[in-house]
Design a protein around this motif. Structure first.
Motif, PDB file in Angstrom:
ATOM      1  N   HIS A   1      94.587 -28.167 -93.723  1.00  0.00           N
ATOM      2  CA  HIS A   1      94.602 -28.964 -92.504  1.00  0.00           C
ATOM      3  C   HIS A   1      93.700 -30.169 -92.771  1.00  0.00           C
ATOM      4  O   HIS A   1      92.529 -29.993 -93.101  1.00  0.00           O
TER       5      HIS A   1
ATOM      6  N   MET B   1      99.353 -25.424 -86.029  1.00  0.00           N
ATOM      7  CA  MET B   1      98.162 -25.530 -85.189  1.00  0.00           C
ATOM      8  C   MET B   1      96.921 -25.130 -85.975  1.00  0.00           C
ATOM      9  O   MET B   1      96.955 -24.210 -86.779  1.00  0.00           O
ATOM     10  N   LEU B   2      95.828 -25.877 -85.737  1.00  0.00           N
ATOM     11  CA  LEU B   2      94.543 -25.505 -86.331  1.00  0.00           C
ATOM     12  C   LEU B   2      93.708 -24.786 -85.276  1.00  0.00           C
ATOM     13  O   LEU B   2      93.491 -25.304 -84.189  1.00  0.00           O
TER      14      LEU B   2
ATOM     15  N   SER C   1     102.205 -34.934 -90.275  1.00  0.00           N
ATOM     16  CA  SER C   1     102.528 -34.312 -88.985  1.00  0.00           C
ATOM     17  C   SER C   1     101.249 -33.890 -88.284  1.00  0.00           C
ATOM     18  O   SER C   1     100.459 -33.105 -88.826  1.00  0.00           O
ATOM     19  N   GLU C   2     101.033 -34.444 -87.112  1.00  0.00           N
ATOM     20  CA  GLU C   2      99.854 -34.076 -86.335  1.00  0.00           C
ATOM     21  C   GLU C   2     100.078 -32.694 -85.744  1.00  0.00           C
ATOM     22  O   GLU C   2     101.211 -32.303 -85.446  1.00  0.00           O
ATOM     23  N   GLU C   3      98.990 -31.938 -85.602  1.00  0.00           N
ATOM     24  CA  GLU C   3      99.106 -30.594 -85.043  1.00  0.00           C
ATOM     25  C   GLU C   3      98.061 -30.418 -83.947  1.00  0.00           C
ATOM     26  O   GLU C   3      97.053 -31.119 -83.915  1.00  0.00           O
ATOM     27  N   GLU C   4      98.321 -29.451 -83.089  1.00  0.00           N
ATOM     28  CA  GLU C   4      97.393 -29.148 -82.009  1.00  0.00           C
ATOM     29  C   GLU C   4      96.128 -28.519 -82.594  1.00  0.00           C
ATOM     30  O   GLU C   4      96.189 -27.801 -83.602  1.00  0.00           O
TER      31      GLU C   4
ATOM     32  N   ARG D   1      90.988 -34.826 -84.674  1.00  0.00           N
ATOM     33  CA  ARG D   1      92.425 -34.565 -84.753  1.00  0.00           C
ATOM     34  C   ARG D   1      92.769 -33.935 -86.102  1.00  0.00           C
ATOM     35  O   ARG D   1      92.031 -34.089 -87.075  1.00  0.00           O
ATOM     36  N   SER D   2      93.874 -33.225 -86.147  1.00  0.00           N
ATOM     37  CA  SER D   2      94.240 -32.504 -87.371  1.00  0.00           C
ATOM     38  C   SER D   2      95.692 -32.761 -87.748  1.00  0.00           C
ATOM     39  O   SER D   2      96.554 -32.912 -86.883  1.00  0.00           O
ATOM     40  N   TYR D   3      95.921 -32.792 -89.060  1.00  0.00           N
ATOM     41  CA  TYR D   3      97.246 -33.150 -89.593  1.00  0.00           C
ATOM     42  C   TYR D   3      97.594 -32.272 -90.788  1.00  0.00           C
ATOM     43  O   TYR D   3      96.719 -31.809 -91.525  1.00  0.00           O
ATOM     44  N   ARG D   4      98.876 -32.132 -91.007  1.00  0.00           N
ATOM     45  CA  ARG D   4      99.381 -31.686 -92.309  1.00  0.00           C
ATOM     46  C   ARG D   4      99.905 -32.936 -93.000  1.00  0.00           C
ATOM     47  O   ARG D   4     100.570 -33.768 -92.361  1.00  0.00           O
TER      48      ARG D   4
END
Lengths: 90, 133
Positions: free
Chosen positions: B100, B1-2, B125-128, B115-118
């Motif tokens: 991120h 999560m970010l 992988s998308e993260e909250e 939106r944020s991803y690794r």
């Protein structure tokens, strides 16, 4: 004395996690060959078909080696070489 | 999560709007995974479909982060005609395994996509994202 090579996070798996390693050579090309002998596999991440990879930035002290002489750039003891993967995308 | 402050998130969106229709890009530096210092970067490509940090600006910014014991906690860029999802080139050039990757889309004038991803070893992988005051 040697030349300090600063390694980015993504390539530290070749250097046992070290942020900076020493290498030797009279040109960048020789330096990378020497680096490869100490940290096998790293050269392929920097060089492709005899030239620096397009999305890898290599700096001699404060200059991008693309503006100096690419792999032929002379290097000497006490210099610092920094490798940074370009930040890019579409 | 970010977890990111609303103020920093707003700065990313403002930068993306200002550079539209070209892609905007930049970094938020911080320590221990907390984004703190907003650093807008020049898009050396000045393109609506591609971005690349200027190599000398990147060198200065990365050295400054090193001196301050910071990391690039967030690396952001905008998509100006498509959704805020990493493109194939985004994945192939992703080179900061701890960052991120934030994507903003400016395709709609009155709607924000943030939106944020690794991105690791070619895997997205998308993260909250949690916005804090």
């Amino acid at each position: 004395m040697a030349i300090e090579v600063r390694i980015p996070t993504i390539l530290r798996n070749y250097t046992d996690g070290a942020k900076a390693v020493d290498a030797e050579g009279a040109t960048l090309d020789e330096l990378i060959a020497n680096l490869e002998s100490r940290h096998p596999g790293i050269k392929d991440r920097l060089v492709d078909q005899g030239a620096l990879r397009r999305f890898v930035n290599v700096y001699l002290n404060d200059e991008d080696v693309r503006f100096l002489g690419g792999l032929g750039t002379p290097v000497s003891d006490g210099d610092t070489v920094t490798v940074l993967p370009a930040v890019a995308g579409g | 999560m970010l977890t990111i402050s609303q103020e920093l998130a707003d700065k990313i969106v403002s930068h993306a709007r200002a550079d539209h229709p070209d892609e905007a890009c930049g970094v938020i530096a911080g320590r221990e995974g907390v984004p703190e210092r907003f650093i807008p970067m020049e898009n050396a490509e000045r393109s609506p479909t591609f971005y690349r940090f200027d190599s000398m600006e990147q060198f200065r910014v990365w050295r400054e982060m090193d001196d301050r014991d910071e990391e690039p906690v967030v690396i952001y860029h905008s998509h100006t005609a498509t959704e805020a999802y990493p493109s194939r080139t985004d994945v192939s050039y992703a080179s900061e395994p701890n960052a991120h990757y934030v994507l903003v889309s400016t395709r709609e004038e009155d709607e924000v996509e943030f939106r944020s991803y690794r991105i690791l070893d070619g895997e997205i992988s998308e993260e909250e994202v949690r916005f804090i005051p």
